[in-house]
Design an enzyme around this catalytic site. Structure first.
Site, PDB file in Angstrom:
ATOM      1  N   HIS A 292      -9.580  10.491 -65.559  1.00 26.03           N
ATOM      2  CA  HIS A 292      -9.753  11.312 -64.358  1.00 26.03           C
ATOM      3  C   HIS A 292     -10.821  12.383 -64.598  1.00 26.03           C
ATOM      4  O   HIS A 292     -10.710  13.515 -64.130  1.00 26.03           O
ATOM      5  CB  HIS A 292      -8.416  11.960 -63.970  1.00 26.03           C
ATOM      6  CG  HIS A 292      -8.149  11.955 -62.500  1.00 26.03           C
ATOM      7  ND1 HIS A 292      -7.120  11.267 -61.924  1.00 26.03           N
ATOM      8  CD2 HIS A 292      -8.788  12.568 -61.472  1.00 26.03           C
ATOM      9  CE1 HIS A 292      -7.125  11.459 -60.618  1.00 26.03           C
ATOM     10  NE2 HIS A 292      -8.137  12.238 -60.313  1.00 26.03           N
ATOM     11  N   ARG A 347     -18.982  12.932 -60.928  1.00 26.33           N
ATOM     12  CA  ARG A 347     -19.670  14.212 -60.734  1.00 26.33           C
ATOM     13  C   ARG A 347     -21.139  14.023 -60.364  1.00 26.33           C
ATOM     14  O   ARG A 347     -21.672  14.771 -59.554  1.00 26.33           O
ATOM     15  CB  ARG A 347     -19.557  15.057 -62.000  1.00 26.33           C
ATOM     16  CG  ARG A 347     -18.128  15.539 -62.263  1.00 26.33           C
ATOM     17  CD  ARG A 347     -18.047  16.460 -63.464  1.00 26.33           C
ATOM     18  NE  ARG A 347     -16.703  16.989 -63.636  1.00 26.33           N
ATOM     19  CZ  ARG A 347     -15.759  16.429 -64.394  1.00 26.33           C
ATOM     20  NH1 ARG A 347     -16.005  15.319 -65.038  1.00 26.33           N
ATOM     21  NH2 ARG A 347     -14.563  16.983 -64.499  1.00 26.33           N
TER      22      ARG A 347
END
Lengths: 397, 323
Positions: A292, A347
């Site tokens: 994660h 990201r």
């Protein structure tokens, strides 16, 4: 008093006249123009879109564009952020082994997954709430992903409803699902996503009890108390102050929802061979090796160091995807060489979208894709099939 | 205004991890006093990662465990710290109040700034009593008094040399004659604190001890390759077997640290510096808040690791890396 005397008494002196002239000049644009309008000490320059050369270039621009809370939500991990750091550190433990260099334009990164042709093994990981990054949110991210020919996994916690994103779908669009204890509600959510046209469902099975300390800091900066949850033990069902929302996860649930999903179904959050095997036994069609992005159990391993174990356990029966910490084409290459079928970026596209909107997200994906092509060419591996463990040397601690 | 009359601190409930309590303690304590509480060897914890199990139902998350026939709320114990009036005007009395609020055992030092009777009167928490192995007859009478005040166990601290001695002479060994002279006839379980060698764990059983604390008395120097309590714990736990309760201290700052110790064979973890940070900054409320945070982190990591009860925490959970 004669005229001369009056002039002498009331008129300004030479000294006053000079002082007045100096004052006038000091404020005059004529003199100011002589000064450097951008003194070196005050040099602050936002790099332009055309100057973006790696994914890392987007992060400071993204950071400058969004609020502190949005930046931290994207950047941070759980607790001590050991796993967040280790995800990046792990790439230093894998060296690339050179071969005979080939021309980049002879490199083909395409692959087939679940009967579909994908132009690149670089996908978009599901990340929540993209509208705070840019008003276009997931709609813009999907547009960028499609333009860059990358498959996108839409988060269950998206800012726009899934069917609205799917309306515009021209390429592969996957749906990420957080388990819901209510089987009927689960059935409804999964039905709606498949009805809207998702080509695969990714079930996230980690992150059962995580807390972002940095998010608590930010609540404080926003004027709210940043106390960690301390409702009564009766409300939570435990006296330790942990939110009970996802504590109930159990294997039988996955078997229950298996028949509710007609499209390929992947399990995300696997870090061990045993876990992967269990998922394959239940009937999952794919595995996503993930911690994660360092936001589940802190002091868990990096995904790269456990990838080979999962790949070996699965033994080619289903595709193995990986995420958490990937920033460069070389990073992607290392995972592909260790046996991953595809790599998801979380990201990185957020930085792109937050920095320059849709063109930014598209460009950052294209940069990482180009880096992968360059790296494959440098190692003399023209296709993904030609990438195997001989392309890397690993030394995990 | 904080308890020491220094700059204002945020309410203790707003601090979100143990390192923030360290910063709060640094803000309120005189530099020299804070120096006695600073540091801790974190390096060994950074060499250990978890192998988690997924999809294990954690709704019944339970930290409780049993030690010497008593049920503990969580596998944490407030370790012995002498002269706590250096950190808070009420010293051990506040620590004891915090211990009661957090349902946690407190080990009272024989060098406390308050009498064991006064501390016992202040709290519902179970108390243990700690003496030093070189105190001889004085230790025996102190134990007798403490047991009279209701302490549930006695902890005899051995081997507390300076760090430089330890480097010169290797792992310290226990003077069992001295320990036996003190432990004899205590009437409550006796625990030896300061064991760092597996042979001493075996001897502890032979000498009738009920427990040991694997400890270097917080002296661990950062950067040492091996030899910190958590490093030697697996071998000691193996030598101790089931007959001896193995406890540990040394550098514990996170719930995940505690989880690692439990996986490597410890029954509970003693916390000293973090508790003193809470005490210095917020008194009893700080002591309770530090324990709440650690229990919260431990519970979260136990669920995420797929071991939602202490009995389910096994050796396979922790991987020890070479660096």
């Amino acid at each position: 008093m004669g005229k001369s005397e009056r002039h002498w008494r009331n008129g300004i002196s030479r000294r006053q006249a000079l002082a007045g002239l100096a004052t006038f000049l000091a404020g005059s644009p004529v003199l100011r123009a002589q000064q450097d309008p951008f003194p070196l000490a005050g040099h602050r320059r936002v790099p332009g879109f055309s100057e973006m050369t790696s994914a890392y270039d987007f992060e400071p621009v993204f950071r400058a564009n969004v609020s502190r809370a949005v930046y931290d939500y994207t950047a941070r991990g759980t607790d001590s952020e050991f796993t967040l750091r280790r995800n990046r550190e792990a790439f230093d433990w894998v060296d690339l082994v050179g071969g005979k260099q080939i021309a980049p334009d002879t490199v083909d990164t395409s692959l087939e997954m679940f009967g579909e042709r994908l132009a690149t093994p670089i996908m978009l990981a599901p990340t929540a709430r993209q509208r705070p990054l840019h008003p276009d949110g997931e709609l813009g991210m999907y547009e960028a992903a499609t333009a860059a020919q990358s498959a996108m996994i839409v988060s269950h916690a998206s800012s726009f409803p899934f069917d609205r994103i799917a309306e515009a779908a021209r390429g592969p669009l996957w749906f990420q699902f957080y388990p819901r204890p209510d089987r009927e509600l689960s059935r409804q959510i999964l039905h709606d996503a498949q009805n809207a046209g998702c080509r695969a469902v990714v079930v996230t099975i980690d992150q059962t009890a995580s807390a972002y300390e940095r998010a608590l800091h930010n609540r404080h900066l926003g004027g709210e108390p940043r106390t960690i949850e301390r409702p009564s033990a009766e409300d939570l069902g435990n006296p330790y102050g942990i939110s009970s929302g996802r504590l109930w996860y159990e294997w039988s649930y996955l078997a229950d929802i298996r028949p509710m999903i007609a499209v390929p179904m992947l399990a995300k959050g696997i870090l061990t061979g045993e876990g992967a095997l269990r998922c394959v036994d239940i009937g999952f069609d794919g595995i996503v090796v993930s911690n994660h992005g360092g936001r589940a159990l802190d002091y868990g391993p990096s995904t790269l160091e456990v990838l080979a174990e999962v790949v070996d356990a699965v033994g080619g029966r289903v595709p193995v995807l990986i995420d958490s910490g990937f920033r460069r084409g070389r990073d992607v290459l290392k995972a592909l060489a260790l046996g991953a079928d595809a790599v998801c970026l979380g990201r990185v596209p957020r930085w792109g979208l937050g920095a320059y909107g849709v063109p930014g997200a598209q460009r950052v994906l294209e940069i990482v894709q180009a880096e992968l092509v360059q790296a494959m060419a440098a190692l003399g591996r023209p296709t993904l099939a030609a990438l195997d463990r001989t392309a890397v040397r690993t030394e995990f601690p | 205004m904080n308890s020491q009359g220094g700059p204002p601190l945020p309410p203790s409930g707003e601090l979100i991890n143990v390192p923030e309590f360290e910063a709060a303690a640094r803000a309120v304590l005189p530099t020299g006093v804070f120096a006695t509480l600073a540091g801790g060897n974190r390096a060994p914890f950074e060499r250990m990662t978890f192998r988690q199990k997924l999809m294990v139902d954690g709704t019944g998350i339970d930290l409780s465990t049993e030690l010497f026939g008593e049920r503990m709320f969580a596998p944490t114990i407030i370790g012995p710290v002498s002269a706590q009036n250096a950190y808070h005007a009420q010293g051990e009395l506040e620590t004891a109040r915090g211990a009661a609020a957090a349902k946690t055992i407190m080990v009272v030092s024989s060098r406390s700034s308050r009498s064991v009777e006064a501390i016992a009167a202040e709290t519902d928490a179970a108390l243990w009593f700690q003496v030093y192995s070189d105190e001889g007859l004085a230790a025996r009478s102190a134990i007798h008094r403490a047991v009279g005040a209701g302490v549930k166990a006695v902890c005899i601290t051995v081997n507390d040399p300076s760090a430089s001695d330890r480097r010169a002479f290797g792992p310290p060994r226990v003077d069992w004659d001295a320990v036996n002279r003190i432990a004899d006839g205590a009437g409550v379980p006796v625990i030896v604190k300061g064991v760092l060698a597996p042979e001493d764990a075996e001897r502890a059983t032979r000498h009738g001890m009920q427990g040991i604390v694997v400890s270097d008395h917080g002296a661990g120097a950062p950067g040492r390759v091996a030899g910190a309590p958590i490093d030697v714990l697996p071998d000691i736990a193996a030598a101790a077997g089931d007959r001896l309760a193995v406890l540990i201290d040394g550098g514990f700052r996170r719930g995940t640290d505690i989880l690692k110790a439990l996986a490597l064979g410890a029954r509970a973890v003693l916390l000293a510096r973090p508790i003193m940070w809470g005490l210095a900054a917020y008194g009893a409320a700080g002591v309770a808040a530090v324990l709440f945070l650690l229990h919260n982190e431990l519970a979260r990591s136990m669920v995420a690791a797929g071991r939602p009860a202490v009995a389910l925490i096994d050796r396979a959970l922790v991987r020890i890396h070479t660096r």
